[in-house]
Each structure stands twice: as structure tokens, then as C-alpha cells.
Design a protein around this motif. Sequence first.
Motif, mmCIF file in Angstrom:
data_model
loop_
_atom_site.group_PDB
_atom_site.id
_atom_site.type_symbol
_atom_site.label_atom_id
_atom_site.label_comp_id
_atom_site.label_asym_id
_atom_site.label_seq_id
_atom_site.Cartn_x
_atom_site.Cartn_y
_atom_site.Cartn_z
ATOM 1 N N CYS A 144 0.840 -1.212 0.000
ATOM 2 C CA CYS A 144 0.000 0.000 0.000
ATOM 3 C C CYS A 144 0.871 1.256 0.000
ATOM 4 O O CYS A 144 0.616 2.212 -0.747
ATOM 5 C CB CYS A 144 -0.934 -0.013 1.210
ATOM 6 N N GLU A 145 1.916 1.260 0.824
ATOM 7 C CA GLU A 145 2.814 2.417 0.872
ATOM 8 C C GLU A 145 3.551 2.584 -0.453
ATOM 9 O O GLU A 145 3.739 3.708 -0.938
ATOM 10 C CB GLU A 145 3.806 2.249 2.013
ATOM 11 N N GLN A 146 3.975 1.452 -1.055
ATOM 12 C CA GLN A 146 4.686 1.532 -2.329
ATOM 13 C C GLN A 146 3.793 2.067 -3.444
ATOM 14 O O GLN A 146 4.214 2.887 -4.257
ATOM 15 C CB GLN A 146 5.232 0.148 -2.692
ATOM 16 N N LEU A 147 2.528 1.634 -3.480
ATOM 17 C CA LEU A 147 1.591 2.133 -4.483
ATOM 18 C C LEU A 147 1.276 3.613 -4.268
ATOM 19 O O LEU A 147 1.154 4.381 -5.218
ATOM 20 C CB LEU A 147 0.315 1.305 -4.461
ATOM 21 N N GLN B 84 1.591 8.974 -6.455
ATOM 22 C CA GLN B 84 1.644 10.390 -6.096
ATOM 23 C C GLN B 84 2.938 11.064 -6.539
ATOM 24 O O GLN B 84 3.061 12.281 -6.456
ATOM 25 C CB GLN B 84 1.471 10.561 -4.584
ATOM 26 N N LYS B 85 3.906 10.259 -7.005
ATOM 27 C CA LYS B 85 5.164 10.832 -7.477
ATOM 28 C C LYS B 85 5.089 11.026 -8.984
ATOM 29 O O LYS B 85 5.125 10.062 -9.748
ATOM 30 C CB LYS B 85 6.335 9.911 -7.109
ATOM 31 N N LEU C 131 -6.276 14.039 -14.893
ATOM 32 C CA LEU C 131 -5.583 12.890 -14.315
ATOM 33 C C LEU C 131 -5.159 13.144 -12.875
ATOM 34 O O LEU C 131 -4.655 12.221 -12.221
ATOM 35 C CB LEU C 131 -4.349 12.551 -15.155
ATOM 36 N N LYS C 132 -5.350 14.355 -12.383
ATOM 37 C CA LYS C 132 -4.920 14.657 -11.022
ATOM 38 C C LYS C 132 -5.717 13.887 -9.980
ATOM 39 O O LYS C 132 -5.244 13.692 -8.867
ATOM 40 C CB LYS C 132 -5.035 16.161 -10.765
ATOM 41 N N THR D 222 -4.698 7.360 -2.566
ATOM 42 C CA THR D 222 -3.795 6.549 -1.753
ATOM 43 C C THR D 222 -3.690 5.160 -2.372
ATOM 44 O O THR D 222 -4.402 4.821 -3.327
ATOM 45 C CB THR D 222 -4.308 6.456 -0.317
ATOM 46 N N GLY D 223 -2.784 4.358 -1.829
ATOM 47 C CA GLY D 223 -2.624 3.013 -2.366
ATOM 48 C C GLY D 223 -3.877 2.179 -2.236
ATOM 49 O O GLY D 223 -4.256 1.439 -3.155
ATOM 50 N N LYS D 224 -4.565 2.295 -1.129
ATOM 51 C CA LYS D 224 -5.794 1.534 -0.922
ATOM 52 C C LYS D 224 -6.882 1.974 -1.882
ATOM 53 O O LYS D 224 -7.593 1.154 -2.480
ATOM 54 C CB LYS D 224 -6.256 1.680 0.528
ATOM 55 N N GLU D 225 -7.031 3.297 -2.039
ATOM 56 C CA GLU D 225 -8.041 3.795 -2.969
ATOM 57 C C GLU D 225 -7.727 3.386 -4.406
ATOM 58 O O GLU D 225 -8.628 3.070 -5.187
ATOM 59 C CB GLU D 225 -8.108 5.321 -2.869
ATOM 60 N N LEU D 226 -6.446 3.354 -4.734
ATOM 61 C CA LEU D 226 -6.052 2.969 -6.078
ATOM 62 C C LEU D 226 -6.386 1.509 -6.355
ATOM 63 O O LEU D 226 -6.888 1.172 -7.431
ATOM 64 C CB LEU D 226 -4.557 3.219 -6.274
#
Length: 1402
Positions: free
Chosen positions: A983-986, A991-992, A1003-1004, A1010-1014
Amino acid sequence: MAHFGKDVDNFSATRTIRIVGVETNEKFTTYIIEVAVGHYVWRVKHRYNDFHDLHDQLVYSCKVDKCLLPPKKMFGNQSESFIKKRQADLEAYLQTMLYYLAHKVPSALATFLQFDKYEIHGITQCMAEELYNRGEILLQSRDPYVVTPLQLYSLTERLKLPEPTCGKLGDVKKDIGHILDFITRVKCLKVAGSRDRVGTSNIDMTQLKFDLSLFKSLQCLETECCHVSNILGIETVKETLEKVSIRQGLTNIRDLVLNGLRQWKAEDGTVLVTHWDNLVEADFSRNSLREIDDSVQLIPRVEVLDLSHNRLTGIQNLNWLSQLTQLDLSNNEIKELDSLHSKIGNLKILNLSGNKLESLRGLSKLYSLETLDVRNNKLSQVAEVQYVCCLPCIENLYLQGNPVNHVLDYRTKILEQCGDRVLEVSLDNMKPTQKELDTVAVLQAIRKSKENKAKIGTTRKLSASELQSSGSRQSSLSGTEDKLPATPELGWSTHGSFTATPSVSDVESTNSSRTGSDASQVRDTSRHSSRTSLTGSEGEHKGEQRPRYRTLSHDDTSTTPTIAISSLPTHQDPEFMAWIQERLFGKDTEPGAIVEQVLNVLWCGVIQFTRQESLVPCCAVLSQRRIFILRLKPGESGYPDVPDIETFYILPLCNVQEIVIGPCYSYIRLEESFVGASGTFVLIAADPDDGKSFSDSITSAYSGGDLGPLNLLNCSQNSDLASHIFSLEDLEGLCTGRIAYGMYITIAGVEQPSLLILSENKVYLVHIDCLFWPRPSFLSVLEDIKNPNFTFLQHHSITAKMSDIKLNVKLKLSSRSKKTSTVDTSLIQFEKYGLSIIFHELAGPVGLHLYFFSTKARDGFLDRLTNLRAEHAHRLSPTIREEPEGGNESSDSLDNTSSTQLPISPPKEPQDEALVEEDKVDSVREENTPDIIEQEFLAGAVTETDEQCSKSRAATISGVTLKVSTTKEETVPKIDYLTDELCEQLTTSIQKYSLAKKMPSKLKVLRNMTGKELVQYFHSDIAMIGVDYEQLHFVLWSVVIPYNRPHSEIISCVMLSTKAVYFVSNQLVKSPMKERQSWMTHTRHKSDSIVLGQQPVQMDHHHTSGIIHNSQRGTIIRPYHILKYSDLHQVNVGLFDQCVRLTGHDRHTVNTLVTRDSAVTEKFLNQLTTMLSIFTSSPMLDKSSSDLEQDFYRAFERRTKTVVDGMEYVHPSKVQFIYPGEDVMSDLLYIITEHLKLPITAKRKADILMYWIGYLATEEHHAGSVDHVESRSMVLTNQYLCFILEDVINYPIPDFARGLPNSPRYKVTNTMKISHLKRVLMFKDNEHKLSLIFSDEPDEINVDTSSDHFSLENNSSGRLSPPEIETTILVQSPRDINKFMLLLKNQWREVQDGEELEVHLL
């Protein structure tokens, strides 16, 4: 100023240079040299050592005799006799040198005599050398270029001389062409003068004149201690000036504005000179101005004016500055203020500190004022300050330094005068404390009680007759509305006003906290304010229960005379046109007289901005030069069937500020320049055809005459109101994009005026506030309104069931609604034609009851409504089609049908299918006798901040919508693989965003996840349907080039799952269609399918809901391509890992990721190999026994081998990873050397130091911002920087390709020699950007060796300075930037013999 060499033939060295004295100390002696050139004299001090150094340079450069300089003496050099002798010898030496070198003064001698400070040649050469070295940096900087009047005077005089630009010495760096190139591009200039003498000379800069006509791009001009009479060329620079500041150099404003012109007005008052059209800010502070003369009318667009620190005693002529918002009059001698609202009515910020004011009465009607500074005046009474405390927009009030500060409880007494706005006012830069607020509340309550008692006492003293008359007035005021006396304005009659002002009790409570004079002002404001006039009709309907209506009985019939617009003659009637021509211009009795011809006539209702609640029946007449607005009144006009008319307003076409066309030509808004609210009108057309005809005639009048440009804003289709409606419908998922009908109507029963808008999906009733949006120009500074706030009184879906469509129905209000309704008491009105429709929506039946001004308008609305309903019924026909069906649908649809069909709701009943015919034929019937309409409601008012409207299309396809949403919820798997680390990696990856190109705004929403939302979004909207055990493990941002679109770069979010690679963006890429037999294809309309989006049968089997944006086109973020790992054949890695091509089995499965960063490419390849390994070992992968056996033995084979394109590595998943070999680099170097046409020896020495893919800027507007870029591969060799157009999509040639591509793999577009590089610019606000400044010098310079370049008689003018070429590139990776700069510095140091490359950070 000094001009050496002006008369060389009559030159006298003895008069030019003398040593007039000495200064002696213990160690050395200083000689005082006096140089006299013409009328200018200056002194220079030098020691003997300075003379010795000068002599050495002259011996070396000019071959002078070494024995001319007096020799040194080690002992006895401090004696008085020796000093006098040496003084005479040194004077003779200088005179000798100057005599023989006068025709061509060496730079060493000119510097010794300080010609660079006092002589025009020296000054201009010094300026040229500075701009040669720092010119581009100064242009990139936002600071003004600072010069002195002495420098500008020197440049002006130097340009008058018939001499070469680089002087007699031929020094390229001192060529004044550098100055000319700079001043034509500089935008901001500051002339810093002084009243002191220049250095040791007698030069007075205040007397020097200079010319600014060569400053072609000047936008900002600042001068100090420089009188404007000495500035020439103002007429030229004023065309571009936006800001001007004149300090200590102005005695009258006309000296600057007119630039010395005396006759600038004709006898009839016509201005004969041009205006300062671009000037918006003027600073005339710290001068000697005693008045504001009438020449300020030539700077009409000024918004900020500073007149502080002058000698002004009054404020005059500022009424010409209609756009003025900020005024500084501090530190003057103003004693009185006389009705400033009539001069500067749009002012927001006013500074009157440091004057002699004793009262602020003149500011009492400055309603737009927000900040007032009256510090250090003579205000002694609170009563003299109260005039500004009640201003509706006042926020900041500064009163320090006035006698009123010493009054007891000064702050609470001032704050008490602010009434209800006490919380919003800041007094002396401090908000009121809670203690002060409590005290103010008590004081206001006491004052209100006293005022009420005084009113009661006054009432008791009335006589019986007076009390009876007062009671009748009180009764009339507390009824429907408070009829305040209205002053006729520009011919307006007080009859027929819709103004809804508060009742008597409301007026008393509102004005209880104000003085008597304030109460009259508030009453006057309520009469003239458009906002107040709207509250009566609009505010009562918000948040209340919908009023009921009944039909109007015979007793309620209005006695106001009416006339039907359809019975009035039009411009097509020649007799009427001749009559109106004679009525306006009289009979043409004199032969040859020129009379304006009437072009068109429009019968319309007119709304003036000052009385927005009142609609006046008028006849608008357009002639060749004017628009006449004629008001209708009872009586006979002399023409049959036309009532009497009187001239109401005359608007010259040459004075029209702006013309706005309403939606579907429903109205035309006219605004006259410099008149304001009273000169702004809305012409309400009774029919769109009439409005279009009249607007076209206005356009023709402008095109055929000398009226100047026409400022026409056509909002018939594209407007803020239309965009707002489209955005609301987009939120509901409705297909929209067109306004089908627009018309001004009246809501029956409440007599509420409104604008009727019919879109493709709904019927809207919009409050008439929209008639004045966009805001008129005179409000552009008065009201800071950036976004419109449209109020929708009603809205109904056209797909909802309709019944009881009745015509000519007249309604009246219930007793409750009568209290707030406005009554039209004008003497004549247009006939109204009613229309009543019942919409059966989900919330129940809702009534739409309207009045139109013509039957044509009403019938046109019904016709458009019927057609739109028929279109919707055809588009949403519940006929289920099965394959095969038509194959001509667009492949760009946002929704695609997967192989797994979604459940469809069953067909509707036959009686629902006949809905259109029932509405069109059976339900429309003429209403001949009035009846009572019960159980009908008027839709409540909704605004932009209310909840979203219910989906109108849900009533028709609710079954389908519910089925689809249920299916999606069931297919979302349980996310149990998402660990905290993943999750942190995603989150970090999504976001980078480090691409050089800007991210599209749509696309913003992805980047902010966040990773979970993604992961949740991936499984619900991105992942393929019917695929189990799929997991998302990696995402990155990259530029992707599809094989089918080789010239398109799509900024994409690349997602790697355990099953496929997803390319996600907001752009659409055509997908391949399933092949069909010819007999399966037929031509039909898109709307034949049951649900929009089911027409195309495509290869995409994934979720297609995506993220829908609030735009008109309904753009969706979705994967434009999905590459399954089973379809992946090759992975081609580009040079130095700058790109990766994923190659499938055909042209539709090939995409190139241009990462432009080797680290990102390496990370992507590692993740890809990991995903392929997981995919290969997946138990769900279909494998035969032979494949398993083959994989077992392959595990021990060598998977790396050499191929034609380089090195190949075969992954266990059978995917080939191909890396470029050394041959690719050799080929690239060969192409570069062949393009440069280098000799064989140079080709052998050529070497590639660095390769990367970046961007080359083609257009640049300002520092740090690049708007247009092109992709280029860049190669740095040991001598050149090469730009190459590389085909990264067609090469290496894929297996399925037949033949060679049309474009070569490498094409060199440009090369720049490193030795020609001058400097490099880097930017803080754009870390990717580099600007390389090259000098455009030819590779070979031909030198004429026949001439003696070292002789004194040489008249060579030298070689001109080569022009500069700026090349801007974008490098995506910071590591590549550092590497490139390091290599570039090293190579530049080698070719420049150890010199360091200039690098500037801006």
C-alpha cells in the motif's frame, strides 16, 4: 555632456587637459588633472605610478617613444621644486599623447582620463560591453533595467554621429548594436536621476534630454529627478506602456500626457490626440502638482493612481477614470470632499492620510469603498466619521492621528455606527474585541429604544385627520409592498415597478441602528439596488412549501390595457417603416440633405439595469447610427393598430461599449460607454427569430459604416449559463451539449419573470439575474465576482411523463403568496399567452405554468419539446438486439460491451411506448373555459449549492441502471493481498509525478489517490471482467506512444497486475473491431441499441465506468489499452534505458513507454519480470504437458544470446527481452558524422559522450514556462550537441511488420558546436529546463591579411557581434542533468583553453 572629437581639426590639447594642482602626503604625491571638453569639465587624480602604467600600455599598443615620460626619481621626489617640475613635465606628456592620438584615442588613455564616466563614446561603449555580457540575464530577470539620464543622453547623442557602431577601435564587445538590440526588447526601465553634479564634473543631469522612441517593447517606465520635458519619444512608448511612475519631475499632468502639445482639443471638444490605451497604473507622487487637470481623460483605463506628496487642494476631473479602483491622495492639502461618488464611484481603496480634512460627508455614497485611510487629519467629531461607517463594503478604516482619537470610548462609538457590519470592520488595523462587541450591542439597543419612543411620541401629537391619513398610508405600506416614491430616471415612469422593498416595520428595524440621514440613504439604496429588488420575488420561494394556484375568475380580470405583439407591424412593412422614419427624423424637405435611414424595428420589453424588476413595453428602432428606444403609452400614434410612443432613450452606436446576445437570441443587452447602470438595457425579444434579425441588423450597421469595432459577445449557444447547465447534467450522466430553446417568460400566478431554457434533457426556469451575466463593464471593478451564481426556480426532465397540457390558462396567487407578489401598474402591457404542463416526476406531480409574449414563441417551445421527447423515446427504445447487428458504430465510444452481457430490464408495457403520441396529440387541448387546477406545485428554487438534481433518465431506464450497478458490486473481489508495504509503495508511486510535461488536470484525481483507494478503483473500474486472482502490484507515470499513433505522446498511468499491463489515461485510442461478414453489416443510427454505450462490439473486456469528469464531453479516465501477458512476445529496451517497447502479436498490441529515465526503466523491467514469473507459475494458466516438459528442460539452458538487434534474454514465460548492442551506437555515430560532413581524421576522433531522450522547446513565453515542446533524442559528442528525431515505435522492426517503415530510425535535425556556446541558464521554478545560449558564428572566418591591423591609420570598423541563438531543452531526470552539465563543462573547458563555462541560476 562631453563630446570628445567633435571638432578634431581645431583641437587644442593645451585647452583640453591641464594639471591644476597636487596633493602631497608622506608617501606619495597625487596630481590633479582637469579635462575640459566643450563646456564640460571634470577632474581626475593620479599618482606617478599610474602615469608609468599608462605609458607602458601606450608603448605596447601605439608604439610611442619610451623616453616621452619623465623618469622616476628614487630620492628627493618630495621636494617642492621637483614636484612643480614633474607637474609641468607630466602635463606636457599628457598633452602630447592627446595631440597625436586625438583621432583614435586608445582605450588605456580614455580609461585614464575617465572618458567612461563623462564622455559619450566612453559611456556608450561601457554600456555596450555590459549588455554584451549580461544582456540576456537582464532580459530574463523581472527587475527593471536601471540607467541614468546621463547614459540615455549619451546614447541619444551617439546615435546622431556618422560613425560606425563599434567605434574607431573596432572592439566587438563595445559595439552599440548590443545596446540597440537590448533596448528594443527590454520591458521595464528605470531612469534614476539626481540633482547633484555628476562626480567631479560640472554636468547637471536634470538638464539633459534623451529619446525613448527606440524602446519598442517598454511596458513599465520609472523616472526620478528627471523632468518630463526632457524626455522625448513619449508618443511612441505610450502605445505599449502599462505602468508609469514619474517622481520629482512633474509640475502638471498634461506635461506627461500631452508631451508638450498645446492644442489637443477641437472647438467642439473632440480629442485630437490618441489615448494611453494600455496604461493601468500611474504614479505621480512626490511632485509639485497643484491640480488634477482635464488631460487625465487621455488615460481612461487607469486602475491605480498615486498622487501622494503633492500640493493638491481639491479633487477634480477624476470622473474620466471610470475604471479607477485604487487612489492615493495622502500628504496633500485637501480640506473638503465634495460628493466623491459622482467622480470616483467605483473606488475600492482610498488613502487620504496627511491632509486637512474635518469631515467625511463627501464619502457617504462611495458604496464600493473597502479600505479608507484618513490618518493624520483634523477629524474631531464622531458624527463626522459616521458617514463612512455605514458603507456596505467598508472593511478597513484607519483613523489614527486625528483629534477624534482622544474622545472617550472612541472605538466603541465608531464601531456603533457600523450597525450590523461591526463584525466585518477593522478599525485602526484591529478587529473589535468581544468586550467592545458587547458594549456596541448595548449602545445600539439603547439607541433603538430611544428612536422608537420618539416615533411613538410624534404619532400621538397628530390630529385626527392626520392620524387617519397616516393610518391609510400605513395600511397600504404593510400590504403587498412598500411603495417608496421613485424619482424618474432618464424618462422612466414610476408606474409598473416590480420593486419589492421591506414593509414599514422592516424599514424601522433595519434603520434603527442608523441616523436619520442614514435611513434616507438606505431607503434610496433599496430603491436603486438591483439586489434588493430581487429579494422580494426570489427569496420567498427558497426553502418554503410550493404555493398552490387556481384559475383566475372574472372578478380578478386586470383592467390594464394590453396589446398583442403579433398585431404590430414589423420592418417588412414599408408603410410603417416610412412612418417611423418620418416620426424620428421628420420630412426630408431639403434636397440633398443626409438623413439616417431606419434599418430595423423590434417590438420588445425593455429592462434597465437600475430597475431590473420592471419590464417596460417598447419599440426599439435601429437606424444607421443610433438605436432609439421608444416607450409605448395609451393613445393613438397616427398609424393604425400602433399605440402612442414617446422617446425614452437614444443610444448612439459609436458609444456602445458592449452588446451581449442571450441564449437562442432571446434577448439583446446594450451598454453605453461611460454612462453606467442607467445606460445599460436588455431588449426582450418576443420571438427568437425577431431577436436574431435585429442583432444581425446591428452587425450590418457596424460593418457598413465608420462606427469602429463592434464588441459583440454572442451567448446564443456558448455561455456560462449553458456551461453550468451542461456540468449539472454531466453529473447526472446525461448526454448534453446544446441549448435547444431560450425565451423570457413570466411564471403564471406569481408574476415572477424568468428565463426559460430548454436543453436536450431538461426544462429550466432561471432567475433573471442571468440577464446581466457576464457582468457589464462598469461593474468589472465595482463587484469582484469571478464565478456566476445562477438560481434555478424550476427544472423538469423532458423524459418524465407529462399530462394536462393546456393553453391560455390564467392563474392567480393564493392569499399567502399575494403578500410578496409585485403588481404591474403600468398603463400599457403586452398580451400574455399562457401554457400549463404537469410533469409527473418521482417526487410527484409538479406544475409548470408560464406566460409567453407571443403565440409563436409558445408554439415554438412546444414544438422543440415534442421533438426532443421523440428523440429520447427513439434513443431509449427497449428493443433488445442480439448479434449479429450493425458494424458501423464508432469505436471511440466510452462504454464497450464485454463478452459477459449485463442483465437487461424487461421491455416496458405497450401503453408506455405510446407516451409520445399521447403527449403530442391527445394531451394538448385548447382551454376555453377556466377551471380549478388542484394538487399542483411550483418547483422549489435550487441553486448551485443545493443537492444535485435527481436523474431524470432514471424513470425511463431505471431497471437497466440498477442491474448494472448491482453487477459491478458483485464482481469486485475481496482485497486480501494488500499489505502495508505494498500500500505504501503504491501510494508513493501514484503520487510521485516527475515527468517534464505537465499533468493533464483530469488525471490529477488519480495522483491524489492513496494506495488503498487505487487498488479499490483498479478492481472496480479498471480490471478485466471475468478474471480471477488478479492483483495490482506496481504503477508508474510515463509517456506512452501507441503503434497506431506514432506521432502522439499520451501521458499515462501504467499499471502492472499479475495478469496484464494496463495503460490508463483520459484520452481515447481506437480499439480494433471484431471482424464481421459483409452480410452482418447494415447502416443504422446509434440510438438503435437499448442503452447508450452498447453499440460498438470491441475487444476491450474490462470495466468502462471510469472516473467521469464534470465536462461537457464527459471524459472518462479508463484504460485505452490492455496488454495481457499471454499476448506479450517481446520487450525491446532502448539505448541507455531511455524507453521500453512492449510488443504483442499485431500492431494493436504494441506500445512504447518513453520513460526518459534509466532508473525508472530499470525499476519497471524488474517489476515486469516479477509479474511474468508470477504469471508463469500461476495454476490458472493453461499449459499442455509438452509445455511443462519443455519448461523443465529450459530451466537449465542458456537463455541469453546475441541477435541482430543486440543481446536477447528469454524469460521463462517465453517473452524475449532484447537489449541494444554496440552496433547500434556505431550506427548512430556514423549518421552524426555523415551529417556533419567531417573529414576522416575528425571522424576517427568523434565519440559519443552521452545520449538521452528529452524535449526541445519550440515556443517560449516567459522564463520557467515552456508551452510547446517536441521530443528529441540528444547526443553529446566531444565537439557537438546533436538533436535527433528518433523513431522509437517502429524500430526494431517487429515480426508482424511487412516491409520497412516510412521513416528512418535516426534523423539528425540540428547540431550545435560546443565552442560556440556562451552560457547556460538554469531555472528555479522548472528543474527540467535548460537554456543554452549559442553565438551564431560561422565555422570559418575569412581574414584579409593584406591590411595592417596594427597601424594607427587603420579605419577598420571591426567585425560585428554575432547574433545569439537560445536553445531550450527539457531533461526529465535530475541525474541526467547533472551528468550533462559536468560533461559539457569539461568539453567547453577543453575547447576554450581552460576557461570556465558561465552557468546562471534564474
